[in-house]
Motif scaffolding. Sequence first.
Motif, short mmCIF file in Angstrom:
data_model
loop_
_atom_site.label_atom_id
_atom_site.label_comp_id
_atom_site.label_asym_id
_atom_site.label_seq_id
_atom_site.Cartn_x
_atom_site.Cartn_y
_atom_site.Cartn_z
N LEU A 175 0.76 -0.74 -0.01
CA LEU A 175 0.06 0.02 -0.09
C LEU A 175 0.93 0.63 -0.23
O LEU A 175 0.19 2.44 -0.25
CB LEU A 175 -0.96 -0.25 1.05
CG LEU A 175 -2.01 -0.26 1.52
CD1 LEU A 175 -2.83 -0.31 2.44
CD2 LEU A 175 -3.24 0.09 0.30
N ASP A 220 2.20 2.11 2.15
CA ASP A 220 2.33 2.75 4.03
C ASP A 220 3.21 2.78 5.02
O ASP A 220 3.14 3.96 5.50
CB ASP A 220 0.52 2.21 4.53
CG ASP A 220 0.62 2.75 5.91
OD1 ASP A 220 0.26 4.28 5.93
OD2 ASP A 220 -0.50 2.19 6.76
N GLU A 245 -1.57 7.86 -3.97
CA GLU A 245 -3.62 8.28 -4.37
C GLU A 245 -3.65 7.44 -5.61
O GLU A 245 -4.62 6.43 -4.65
CB GLU A 245 -3.93 9.44 -4.90
CG GLU A 245 -3.12 10.61 -3.35
CD GLU A 245 -2.44 10.84 -3.44
OE1 GLU A 245 -1.87 11.54 -4.70
OE2 GLU A 245 -1.81 11.94 -2.51
N ARG A 278 -3.43 3.22 -4.66
CA ARG A 278 -4.09 2.49 -3.24
C ARG A 278 -5.34 3.50 -3.79
O ARG A 278 -6.17 1.90 -3.84
CB ARG A 278 -4.11 3.83 -2.11
CG ARG A 278 -3.32 3.61 -0.55
CD ARG A 278 -2.84 4.77 -0.81
NE ARG A 278 -1.81 4.75 0.69
CZ ARG A 278 -0.93 5.16 1.81
NH1 ARG A 278 -1.78 6.08 1.91
NH2 ARG A 278 -0.07 4.87 2.42
N ARG A 279 -6.11 3.73 -4.55
CA ARG A 279 -7.13 3.44 -6.05
C ARG A 279 -7.34 2.45 -6.53
O ARG A 279 -8.22 2.55 -6.57
CB ARG A 279 -7.07 4.97 -6.26
CG ARG A 279 -7.56 6.16 -6.37
CD ARG A 279 -7.55 7.10 -6.69
NE ARG A 279 -7.71 9.06 -6.30
CZ ARG A 279 -7.94 9.65 -6.80
NH1 ARG A 279 -8.27 9.82 -7.71
NH2 ARG A 279 -7.89 10.50 -5.72
N ILE A 302 -17.54 6.60 0.20
CA ILE A 302 -17.12 7.45 -0.08
C ILE A 302 -15.41 6.43 -0.67
O ILE A 302 -14.46 7.43 -1.36
CB ILE A 302 -16.12 7.47 1.59
CG1 ILE A 302 -15.66 8.61 1.71
CG2 ILE A 302 -15.63 6.20 1.82
CD1 ILE A 302 -15.51 8.30 3.39
N SER A 303 -15.40 5.81 -0.82
CA SER A 303 -14.23 5.11 -2.08
C SER A 303 -14.15 5.64 -3.64
O SER A 303 -13.53 4.90 -3.74
CB SER A 303 -13.85 3.17 -1.07
OG SER A 303 -15.00 2.54 -2.13
N GLN A 343 -16.16 8.25 -4.35
CA GLN A 343 -16.74 9.30 -3.87
C GLN A 343 -15.20 9.82 -4.49
O GLN A 343 -14.70 11.39 -5.64
CB GLN A 343 -17.23 10.30 -3.27
CG GLN A 343 -18.53 10.23 -3.71
CD GLN A 343 -19.12 9.75 -2.32
OE1 GLN A 343 -19.25 9.80 -1.34
NE2 GLN A 343 -20.68 10.16 -1.98
N ILE A 344 -14.15 9.89 -3.65
CA ILE A 344 -12.66 10.19 -3.62
C ILE A 344 -12.14 9.79 -5.24
O ILE A 344 -10.65 10.78 -5.81
CB ILE A 344 -11.61 9.22 -3.05
CG1 ILE A 344 -11.82 7.88 -3.66
CG2 ILE A 344 -12.14 9.72 -1.49
CD1 ILE A 344 -10.40 7.28 -2.17
N ARG A 380 -16.79 -2.00 0.61
CA ARG A 380 -15.71 -0.84 -0.01
C ARG A 380 -14.43 -0.94 -0.60
O ARG A 380 -14.73 -0.58 -1.31
CB ARG A 380 -15.82 -0.43 1.03
CG ARG A 380 -15.16 1.20 1.74
CD ARG A 380 -14.96 2.18 2.59
NE ARG A 380 -13.54 0.90 3.95
CZ ARG A 380 -14.29 0.96 5.13
NH1 ARG A 380 -14.95 2.14 5.32
NH2 ARG A 380 -12.59 -0.28 5.70
N ARG A 432 -11.36 -1.87 -8.04
CA ARG A 432 -9.62 -2.34 -7.49
C ARG A 432 -9.23 -3.70 -7.99
O ARG A 432 -9.79 -4.20 -7.34
CB ARG A 432 -9.59 -1.90 -5.84
CG ARG A 432 -10.25 -0.07 -5.84
CD ARG A 432 -10.75 0.02 -4.11
NE ARG A 432 -11.19 1.22 -3.93
CZ ARG A 432 -10.56 2.34 -3.61
NH1 ARG A 432 -9.40 2.24 -3.23
NH2 ARG A 432 -11.08 2.75 -3.46
#
Lengths: 297, 235
Positions: free
Chosen positions: B59, B61, B85, B88-89, B112-113, B115-116, B160, B166
């Motif tokens: 990720l 992270d 970003e 991660r999308r 939300i996942s 909309q970003i 999600r 994804r």
Amino acid sequence: MREIFTAIKRTPYQSFATFFTLFLTLFLSLAVFFILTFLYGMLGYVESRPQVTVYFQTQTSENNIFKLKEQLLSSEKVLSAKYVSKTEAYEIYKKLNKDNPLLLEMVTSDILPASLEIFAKKPSFLPEIADFLKKQSGIDEVNFQKNIIDKLLSLTSIVRKTSIAFFAYFIITTIIILISITHFKIALKKDEIELLQLLGADRFYIKKPFLKEALFFGLLSSMVVFLIFSALFFVVRPYLQSYLSGVSNLSIDFGFYNLVIWPLTLEFTAASFLITTLFGVFISIASTLLATQKYIK
Amino acid sequence: MLDWLKFYETMIVFENVIKKFPLGNIALQDVSFEIEDNEFVFLVGSSGAGKTTILKLILQDTLPTSGTVMVNEFDVSSKKFHHTEKLRRNIGFVFQDFKILPEKNIYENIAISLQIMGISAKEVKNKVKDALDLVGLNHKEKVFPVQLSAGELQRVAIARAICGDRKIILADEPTGNLDPKTTWDIIKIFKKIEGKKTIIIATHNTDIVNSLKKRVLILKEGRLIKDIRKGGYEL
């Protein structure tokens, strides 16, 4: 809008703190802005009045007055000199006292003196011109307004310097308070922000709700401030009207545009509203940007 | 720009990856493996074996101390990789503690996942509906998390994660907080998407791993000790 109201409902105390901080700053800023514009308007008004007015004795002949006028104009210290005859003086008197018939009955043009309204090329020439006039024959009285202008200039300068200090203090304090409130809101949404970051949201997407809220509070507080200030202004308007009864209008000359501030014009009202709104939005958005920049990594 | 339209056969590559923490603890020691596109992989090992660190490295992270981590041919272990970003999308993440936002309803939590990514509201609605259908929660989109059971919350988290096409699904102990029956319900959902996405599940549930007979990467104290193509394992 729904997003903003939800955020307000979730953090009511922080939202009220933001609103009241902005309200106080904007209200005081608008008050200072009004005081400054009126002082500048007054200064412009006084400067536009004759700087030296010389009243002649009633028996002084017009020939002598014109000779004196020529003498003054040839001195290179006088910019202009306007002759006001007894008849013209009477017309002015009638205009000023049109609502008072008793005063009009008591006075005729014979008893009013003729006068010269003189503008100097530089304010420093004023005492010299006044001294010269006092020494001439047929003069009744010499008035010159240097002291008034000097006092007004020094008062305007003090108010301007105080305002700069005041604005600097208030802007810094407001920004610090708003940054702290936004930091608190960010901390409350820490889990949501972390999740959004893991899902791949970019920084602007995460900052957007905070910025929207800042824009909302900037607009709301400036509108409320403007409404309350307008209401207060209309309450004090009669007192201001009686205080400025002899003043036909006050204006500020920007070189390219002459803004009339009294009697209150639509342009001045719109300019005040625009300045308050822009200032409110700027201060609110700037603080939020600083906070999100620092705390959302 | 990341070219995610093109998917390579090898989706994830770890090459001699070492991860040390600032205080000197070693999370991963010289770990190397490859995961194919649409492969289903279990990452197993006891607590502290390095499972979560591997997921975090995918990720981006966290970054490895040394070695290379490639995701769809992009070197995500490089400090020069600035498209976190976008990376991660393309990755859906399922957490042990669900990470469902309590103040949003189920629909909003999933939406939300999408909309970003700037997807239109209409498309979001359709995709959320599809995801809810897949996890069997299509009748609960207006419900708030507090009204759901742990199993249902985990299903929301999976919905999600898979939303928005994804390509990779990472799940960190997705059944850690669930009873045996609910655990199997969750695994069935992962089975439904098997072959369509690359799925990596970190777990120490031996029953699941042994019964599914998928590829298993076994970690012990930060080392990859076994890579079993179709197997099970014992703790």
